[in-house]
Enzyme design. Structure first.
Site, PDB file in Angstrom:
ATOM      1  N   MET A   1       0.320  -4.422  -0.299  1.00  0.00           N
ATOM      2  CA  MET A   1       0.610  -4.750  -1.700  1.00  0.00           C
ATOM      3  C   MET A   1       0.660  -3.460  -2.515  1.00  0.00           C
ATOM      4  SD  MET A   1      -0.986  -8.468  -2.393  1.00  0.00           S
ATOM      5  CE  MET A   1      -2.682  -8.029  -2.678  1.00  0.00           C
ATOM      6  N   GLY A   2       0.896  -2.336  -1.838  1.00  0.00           N
ATOM      7  CA  GLY A   2       0.989  -1.055  -2.535  1.00  0.00           C
ATOM      8  C   GLY A   2      -0.387  -0.539  -2.897  1.00  0.00           C
TER       9      GLY A   2
ATOM     10  N   LEU B   1      -1.591   2.395  -2.240  1.00  0.00           N
ATOM     11  CA  LEU B   1      -2.008   2.788  -0.888  1.00  0.00           C
ATOM     12  C   LEU B   1      -3.233   3.692  -0.897  1.00  0.00           C
ATOM     13  CD1 LEU B   1       1.542   3.468   0.593  1.00  0.00           C
ATOM     14  CD2 LEU B   1       0.220   1.332   0.620  1.00  0.00           C
TER      15      LEU B   1
ATOM     16  N   HIS C   1      -4.687   2.015   4.278  1.00  0.00           N
ATOM     17  CA  HIS C   1      -3.261   1.780   4.542  1.00  0.00           C
ATOM     18  C   HIS C   1      -2.657   2.941   5.325  1.00  0.00           C
ATOM     19  CE1 HIS C   1      -3.679  -0.488   0.577  1.00  0.00           C
ATOM     20  NE2 HIS C   1      -3.256  -1.424   1.408  1.00  0.00           N
TER      21      HIS C   1
ATOM     22  N   GLY D   1      -5.434  -4.217   8.703  1.00  0.00           N
ATOM     23  CA  GLY D   1      -6.778  -3.641   8.712  1.00  0.00           C
ATOM     24  C   GLY D   1      -7.814  -4.701   9.081  1.00  0.00           C
TER      25      GLY D   1
ATOM     26  N   SER E   1      -8.196  -1.505  -2.590  1.00  0.00           N
ATOM     27  CA  SER E   1      -7.573  -1.214  -3.892  1.00  0.00           C
ATOM     28  C   SER E   1      -8.471  -1.671  -5.023  1.00  0.00           C
ATOM     29  CB  SER E   1      -6.234  -1.936  -3.994  1.00  0.00           C
ATOM     30  OG  SER E   1      -5.382  -1.444  -2.995  1.00  0.00           O
ATOM     31  N   ARG E   2      -9.270  -2.696  -4.773  1.00  0.00           N
ATOM     32  CA  ARG E   2     -10.111  -3.233  -5.853  1.00  0.00           C
ATOM     33  C   ARG E   2     -11.318  -2.329  -6.167  1.00  0.00           C
ATOM     34  NH1 ARG E   2      -8.321  -8.493  -3.692  1.00  0.00           N
ATOM     35  NH2 ARG E   2      -7.039  -9.410  -5.331  1.00  0.00           N
TER      36      ARG E   2
HETATM   37  O1  PAF Z   1      -3.502  -7.381   2.921  1.00  0.00           O
HETATM   38  C1  PAF Z   1      -2.607  -7.375   2.047  1.00  0.00           C
HETATM   39  O2  PAF Z   1      -2.376  -6.363   1.362  1.00  0.00           O
HETATM   40  C2  PAF Z   1      -1.794  -8.630   1.779  1.00  0.00           C
HETATM   41  O3  PAF Z   1      -2.582  -9.759   1.926  1.00  0.00           O
HETATM   42  C3  PAF Z   1      -0.517  -8.725   2.617  1.00  0.00           C
HETATM   43  C4  PAF Z   1      -0.827  -8.822   4.097  1.00  0.00           C
HETATM   44  C5  PAF Z   1       0.372  -7.510   2.364  1.00  0.00           C
HETATM   45  C6  PAF Z   1       0.286  -9.975   2.239  1.00  0.00           C
HETATM   46  O4  PAF Z   1       0.676  -9.939   0.905  1.00  0.00           O
END
Ligand code: PAF
Length: 286
Positions: free
Chosen positions: A32-33, A35, A39, A150, A189-190
Site C-alpha cells: 500500500m506504498g 515503503l 517492504h 511479510g 507504516s502505522r
Molecule cells: O499488506 C498490505 O500492504 C496490504 O494488505 C496488501 C497485501 C497490499 C493488500 O492491499
C-alpha cells in the site's frame, strides 16, 4: 531494464504477458506504498528470486472499515518510486480506484475466506475479504510466478496461501521474516502515527512476545495461563489488547497435542494506534 510505471489494466497485462511468453519469471510484491525496511526486504528477496519484479502501490479502500484510517493512511508516492528505482524493480503498478472498482466497492464481487472472522478479522470484519479480493485481482492481472508477503501480517499470509490453494493459482507464496527497528518494534507504516518516544515504549510488545516464547519452550505453563500472563503484561505496559493467542502455525487454530510449530499472535492498541506482531515457536518433540 528501465523502470516502467503502469496505471491501467491493459498496459500491465501486456507487459507481463510479453515477458512470460519469453520465459521470464515474475515476482510480485503487493504494497500500500509508504515503503519501509520491511517492504524493501520483500523487494530485495523478489529481485533474487525472479527475472522481473513488479510492485503495486495501492491503498485498497475495500480493506478499511468506515472508522479506520483510509483517508489519513500515509501516501508517499515520490519517495516510494525513488526507493524502487534504487532497487531496480522492473515495474510499478499504480492503479486508481476507478480502474479497480468501476462501479464502487459495494457493487464489486468480493472474496471471503474461512479465516475472515478470526483474530484481526473479528475487530475488522471487512479486512480480509478486502485483501482477498484485491490480491485475487492482482494475481489475475499480473500472473506472477511468486508473490512475497511479510510474516508480520501472519494471518494475511495464511489467507493468501489459502486463496492460492483453494482457487488453484499457479503461484508460490513466499513469507519473509518480519523486519524490526533496532529496539525490536516491527516495521509498519502505522508506526509513524507514534512519536519516537512512544515507538520506544511500543517496543515492549516484542519483549513480551520473547518472554512468552521462552515460557512456552520451558513447557511449565499451559497455553491458557500464558495467554493470560501475556494479556496482563500488555495492560501493564499501557497497551489495550485486542487478542493474544497461541495457535498452530498451520491452521491458526488452538494447537492440538500434535502441533509443534506454534505462533503467538497479538494485536493491540498503543496510544490509539493499532499494532500487530507475532513470534514463532518451535516446540521440541520428545
Ligand atoms: O499488506 C498490505 O500492504 C496490504 O494488505 C496488501 C497485501 C497490499 C493488500 O492491499
Amino acid at each position: 531494464m528501465k523502470l516502467q510505471i503502469f496505471k491501467d489494466h491493459q498496459t500491465i497485462q501486456q507487459f507481463c504477458k510479453r515477458y512470460k511468453q519469453q520465459g521470464q519469471s515474475i515476482a510480485f510484491v503487493p504494497t500500500m506504498g509508504n515503503l519501509h525496511e520491511g517492504h524493501l526486504a520483500l523487494v530485495a528477496k523478489a529481485k533474487q528470486s525472479a527475472d522481473i519484479v513488479i510492485v503495486s502501490l495501492y491503498v485498497n479502500p475495500m480493506q478499511f472499515g468506515a472508522n479506520e484510517d483510509f483517508n489519513t493512511y500515509p501516501r508517499t508516492l515520490e519517495s516510494d518510486i525513488s526507493k524502487l528505482t534504487t532497487l531496480a524493480v522492473e515495474g510499478i503498478f499504480l492503479p486508481s480506484a476507478e480502474q479497480i472498482y468501476p462501479n464502487g466497492i459495494d457493487q464489486h464481487t468480493s472474496i471471503h475466506t474461512t479465516l475472515d472472522s478470526l483474530y484481526c478479522g473479528k475487530s475488522r470484519p471487512q479486512f480480509f475479504s478486502g485483501i482477498a479480493t484485491i490480491v485475487t485481482y492482482f494475481f489475475n492481472l499480473i500472473t506472477p510466478d511468486m508473490v512475497l508477503f511479510g510474516e508480520k501480517d501472519f494471518q494475511q499470509l495464511c489467507v493468501v496461501k489459502k486463496i492460492v490453494r483453494d482457487l488453484v493459482f499457479p503461484i508460490e507464496v513466499i513469507g519473509v521474516e518480519t523486519s524490526r527497528e533496532p529496539n525490536g518494534l516491527a516495521c509498519s507504516s502505522r508506526n509513524q502515527y507514534l512519536t519516537s518516544e512512544n515507538q520506544e515504549s511500543a517496543s515492549a510488545l516484542y519483549r513480551i512476545l520473547i518472554g512468552l516464547k521462552k515460557d512456552l519452550i520451558a513447557g511449565q505453563k499451559s497455553f491458557t495461563v500464558l495467554e493470560k500472563l501475556g494479556w496482563n503484561q500488555l495492560i501493564e505496559c499501557n497497551f489495550t489488547p485486542d487478542y493474544l493467542n497461541i495457535v498452530s502455525q498451520k491452521t491458526l487454530q488452538p494447537p492440538t497435542s500434535k502441533d509443534t510449530s506454534l505462533i503467538i499472535l497479538v494485536a493491540c492498541l498503543f496510544k490509539q494506534v493499532r499494532l500487530i506482531d507475532n513470534i514463532k515457536v518451535e516446540l521440541l518433540t520428545s
